[in-house]
Design a protein around this motif. Structure first.
Motif: not given
Length: 716
Positions: A50-52, A70-73, A80-83, A90-96
């Motif tokens: 987390a610190r890294q 769930s893994e991202a949380r 929400d956490s990143l914002s 700018v944070h980008v998430a890719v799912g199925a």
């Protein structure tokens, strides 16, 4: 995701890959998509990790990941956490599937995504009925561009507001972009919309005397040798050959397909290709993957890169599928200061951007459509006869929403004056005409730059901006053939198969979208326009999942079996007692676990006797990712409330069709930015008067142009 950040690296971004245990790619994919990145091993201890992450996230512009929600949380990488922690990030998430969908926790895997969405049932197998395994990993190939493009669109909005935020996409959203041609419904459908393109429509693939297959697009009879052979063939012989295709869904070659097929079997492929090329008939051979590594045009256009990597040696890999053809960074390499472009908080990612679309068919018009989805004001300029793809409404509608249309006769100087007003208006001028035609009609690079030096000039070609074939005509089919995708898709020992999704057209369009957005972001630094380009050839090669070593050997890549069922014992589709499933595991132990589940019975027989839900539960318990393979999914997908809630399917009011339902947006930008998906595909010249008024043309001047048939307007 790795390929998406690879594209950003090719555009000049400094990319650091954090290798988290369990997230590594195969060795081949690692070489292909991580070779130009800095590497950092993630800490094992969760607190240290987390610190890294915190130390890196505070110093970057973009973070991109493909963790499940769930893994991202758990990692603190949820939106929400990143914002909250990094407002400018700018944070980008890719799912199925998208977050919030019932399938959001599906592993991020091409086969599972495409199978569950119904696309494994949208292609006719070569030698049997039913669904098939798609060897072309096009959902992840498309998603790489979509994710990177979403990042740049959000970055562009950040330049105006100072605020970053989330971007998300999924393999399903990207994989469904080609299905816009096929999955739509209209309240009042025309015959073309109703007919669409059935799965058994076929393709113009022909075998020659040497056993080599070629793919032909256009009129084969333009070849003097074909015309002569047809004229000399007795009518009864022609009829006998053509009878083979009497029931064809689409009667190719004016009903002469069988006769042309017989003629092509009389000479080797090289002779026919030479003949077709001399006659300007678009044609290419069906080749194995990797053959283009030695192709004269691919080399000249820069689509082959030679590298030497530690532990791998000297290799050839596919180069960047896009080009930045002008250098707009300041003199002596100095980067000008960032322009003061703050305009308050936009509601759309590309709010205020103006796009002139001069393209036709698919690979050209699709880019402006996606720019329009992102909020740009897009004007499609068409000749009086319209885009040549208009008669095939099912295909036309797949790349034309989010635009307004004006129809102008560009061969007349007065019509050209209208176009030049639009060039002066535009931030982006985009087209896929051959460059000699563009120069002749007055929208070549030099003319556009003279009218509007700050405009971004974006061009999609068939073969690239340089080399002996740079001005040749081309189609999706030719590059599926020459790049090896038709041979790979047919399966071992089978004839080649064209993927009816138009995948290469879509890949080329998305490569153009990405480089166009990069130029738009860079214009904030320079204030100048530039010429950017993409091509079908480059995009077809960039999708390869292999490379070539010094001995001309390809790195191991998946191979499809002869029945087109899959790539291995635990990577395939299977029939159950009440439907089909798709399973996808690269774990070398998965086939053994599958055999133990089947006991003494052959695995296929055991699975065929199980209900799908019960079988899926057993596979899950055995650690083998699997899902139902959905059949005939168009209507169910468009109607699904979960899909509608996430804008995976949308409805707009069309002046002819009434309610028009189709595939929705490829991105989600969180609560602060939205997509613009309200404009349906326009009628020819539907907005001509409106646009001319916005350009400042008086009503009497407009009427004169109408009277002289320089412009056209269609009303419902």
């Amino acid at each position: 995701m790795a390929q998406g950040t690879h594209f950003l690296a090719l555009l000049g971004a400094r990319v650091t890959r954090i290798d988290i245990e369990g997230s590594c790619l195969s060795d081949v994919h690692d070489v292909l998509w991580n070779r130009d990145k800095e590497r950092l091993a993630a800490a094992h201890d969760p607190a240290d990790r987390a610190r890294q992450l915190v130390s890196h996230l505070s110093a970057v512009d973009i973070v991109m990941h493909d963790f499940l929600p769930s893994e991202a949380r758990a990692l603190g990488l949820d939106p929400d956490s990143l914002s909250a922690a990094y407002p400018a990030l700018v944070h980008v998430a890719v799912g199925a599937w998208p977050a919030g969908h019932p399938h959001q926790d599906m592993p991020v895997d091409d086969a599972l995504a495409l199978g569950s969405a119904g696309l494994f049932d949208e292609q006719q197998p070569v030698a049997r009925d039913g669904p098939l395994w798609l060897r072309f990993p096009f959902s992840s190939a498309l998603a790489a561009y979509v994710a990177a493009s979403g990042a740049l669109a959000r970055l562009y909005a950040r330049n105006r507001s100072g605020k970053g935020g989330p971007v998300s996409t999924s393999l399903v959203q990207a994989g469904l972009l080609p299905m816009m041609m096929h999955w739509s419904r209209a309240e009042n459908p025309t015959p073309s919309v109703q007919f669409g393109m059935p799965k058994d429509s076929g393709a113009t693939l022909f075998e020659c005397a040497d056993g080599q297959w070629i793919h032909i697009m256009g009129a084969a009879e333009k070849s003097p040798a074909i015309a002569k052979a047809l004229a000399e063939m007795p009518r009864e012989v022609r009829d006998r050959h053509n009878e083979k295709y009497a029931g064809a869904v689409i009667p190719y070659l004016d009903g002469e397909r069988g006769a042309v097929e017989a003629i092509l079997m009389t000479r080797p492929s090289r002779e026919w290709l030479t003949e077709f090329w001399a006659s300007d008939v678009p044609a290419q051979p069906v080749q194995p993957m990797g053959a283009l590594f030695k192709d004269e045009q691919a080399l000249a256009a820069g689509y082959v890169v030679q590298r030497e990597l530690p532990g791998v040696g000297k290799i050839r890999v596919a180069g960047a599928p896009f080009h930045l053809l002008t250098d707009t960074i300041g003199p002596d390499g100095a980067v000008p200061p960032v322009a003061d472009v703050a305009q308050g908080a936009p509601k759309l990612p590309l709010e205020g951007v103006k796009v002139l679309d001069l393209g036709a068919f698919l690979a050209g018009p699709l880019v402006p459509m996606l720019l329009g989805d992102l909020g740009a004001d897009v004007i499609k300029l068409e000749p009086l006869a319209g885009d040549p793809m208009r008669p095939g409404e099912w295909a036309f509608n797949g790349c034309q929403r989010s635009k307004r249309s004006i129809s102008v006769q560009l061969k007349d100087p007065r019509g050209r004056e209208v176009m030049e007003r639009l060039v002066g208006w535009a931030d982006i001028v985009h087209h896929n005409q051959r460059m000699p035609a563009a120069d002749k009609l007055g929208f070549g690079w030099d003319r556009v730059r003279a009218i509007n030096p700050s405009a971004i000039y974006s061009h999609v070609s068939s073969y690239g901006p340089a080399g002996p074939r740079k001005d040749w005509p081309g189609y999706d089919q030719l590059f599926q053939a020459s790049a090896g995708w038709e041979q790979e898709g047919g399966g071992e020992g089978n004839p080649p198969m064209w993927h009816r999704f138009g995948v290469v057209d879509h890949l080329a369009a998305l490569a153009s979208l990405l480089v166009t957005l990069a130029a738009l972001v860079r214009r904030d630094l320079t204030g100048k326009g530039e010429w950017v380009a993409a091509s079908l050839l480059g995009a077809s090669m960039a999708a390869w999942d292999s490379y070539m070593d010094e001995q001309d050997r390809l790195a191991p890549a998946p191979r499809l079996d002869s029945m087109q069922m899959g790539e291995g014992p635990a990577k395939r589709i299977a029939r159950t007692s009440d439907g089909w499933i798709v399973m996808s595991s690269d774990d070398p132990e998965a086939p053994h676990r599958l055999a133990r589940l089947a006991g003494d019975r052959p695995v296929d027989d055991w699975m065929a006797g199980q209900p799908a839900d019960a079988l899926l539960a057993m596979l899950k318990a055995g650690g083998i990712p699997a899902t139902r393979l959905t059949l005939d999914n168009r209507d169910a997908f468009l109607s699904d409330p979960a899909n509608r809630a996430l804008s995976l399917s949308i409805s707009a009011q069309h002046p002819v069709y009434g309610a028009f339902e189709t595939i929705g947006g490829a991105w989600n930008f969180g609560p602060d930015l939205r997509l613009s998906l309200d404009l349906p595909p326009p009628l020819l010249g539907q907005h001509t008067r409106m646009i001319l008024s916005e350009l400042g043309l008086a009503e009497h001047a407009q009427q004169l142009l109408f009277d002289e048939q320089i412009i056209r307007e269609t009303r419902a």
